[in-house]
Design a protein around this motif. Sequence first.
Motif, mmCIF file in Angstrom:
data_model
loop_
_atom_site.group_PDB
_atom_site.id
_atom_site.type_symbol
_atom_site.label_atom_id
_atom_site.label_comp_id
_atom_site.label_asym_id
_atom_site.label_seq_id
_atom_site.Cartn_x
_atom_site.Cartn_y
_atom_site.Cartn_z
ATOM 1 N N MET A 19 0.807 -1.268 0.095
ATOM 2 C CA MET A 19 -0.143 -0.090 0.041
ATOM 3 C C MET A 19 0.697 1.186 0.073
ATOM 4 O O MET A 19 0.461 2.258 -0.488
ATOM 5 N N ASN A 20 1.911 1.196 0.577
ATOM 6 C CA ASN A 20 2.812 2.497 0.727
ATOM 7 C C ASN A 20 3.815 2.262 -0.395
ATOM 8 O O ASN A 20 5.044 3.194 -0.173
ATOM 9 N N ALA A 21 3.969 1.423 -1.271
ATOM 10 C CA ALA A 21 4.960 1.197 -2.403
ATOM 11 C C ALA A 21 5.063 2.730 -3.108
ATOM 12 O O ALA A 21 4.217 3.080 -3.744
ATOM 13 N N THR A 22 6.321 3.109 -3.156
ATOM 14 C CA THR A 22 6.687 4.483 -3.861
ATOM 15 C C THR A 22 7.646 3.900 -5.026
ATOM 16 O O THR A 22 7.977 4.973 -5.513
ATOM 17 N N GLU A 23 8.181 2.868 -5.052
ATOM 18 C CA GLU A 23 8.818 2.492 -6.085
ATOM 19 C C GLU A 23 8.393 2.755 -7.613
ATOM 20 O O GLU A 23 7.438 1.872 -7.897
ATOM 21 N N LYS A 24 8.880 3.665 -8.301
ATOM 22 C CA LYS A 24 8.352 4.158 -9.624
ATOM 23 C C LYS A 24 9.348 3.670 -10.608
ATOM 24 O O LYS A 24 10.645 3.977 -10.287
ATOM 25 N N ILE A 25 9.319 3.039 -11.470
ATOM 26 C CA ILE A 25 9.865 2.406 -12.637
ATOM 27 C C ILE A 25 9.879 3.477 -13.917
ATOM 28 O O ILE A 25 8.868 3.814 -14.254
#
Length: 141
Positions: A19-25
Amino acid sequence: MKISFYSLLVLSFLFVQQMNATEKINVHIVDGIKKNKPQLIFRCASGDDDLGWHFPTYQGSDFQFSFKLNFFVETIFFCHFWWGKKDASFEVYRNSGACGSEIHTGICYWLVKEDGFYLANQTSPPPSFLVRKFGWVNAIY
């Protein structure tokens, strides 16, 4: 079936992390063909998204797209490239493959050249950072 406290704790942690994933590719596909004759053409897509046809008009054209990783589903984007009578098709991003297992910067940089496709993990990389991954195939039309 009994679920242990430890299992619930781990599942809760994984859910909160997702839910808190901020990893942006960020994926870049850059036209590095010196004389764009014939013109480079490519089309990219995933199982969910068609990113359309692209017709870069000059060397250095940078097509970019970005997305957030989904912890529960493997993300795969592929592209098909045409350059005159040559073509190539491959995955430009896969969590467990190209870029995903090779980079940890969130940047997947592909440079298209006359002799093939080069990968790096930063934008505008120096030549020594580029690794040739694929070549062109001579198509029969």
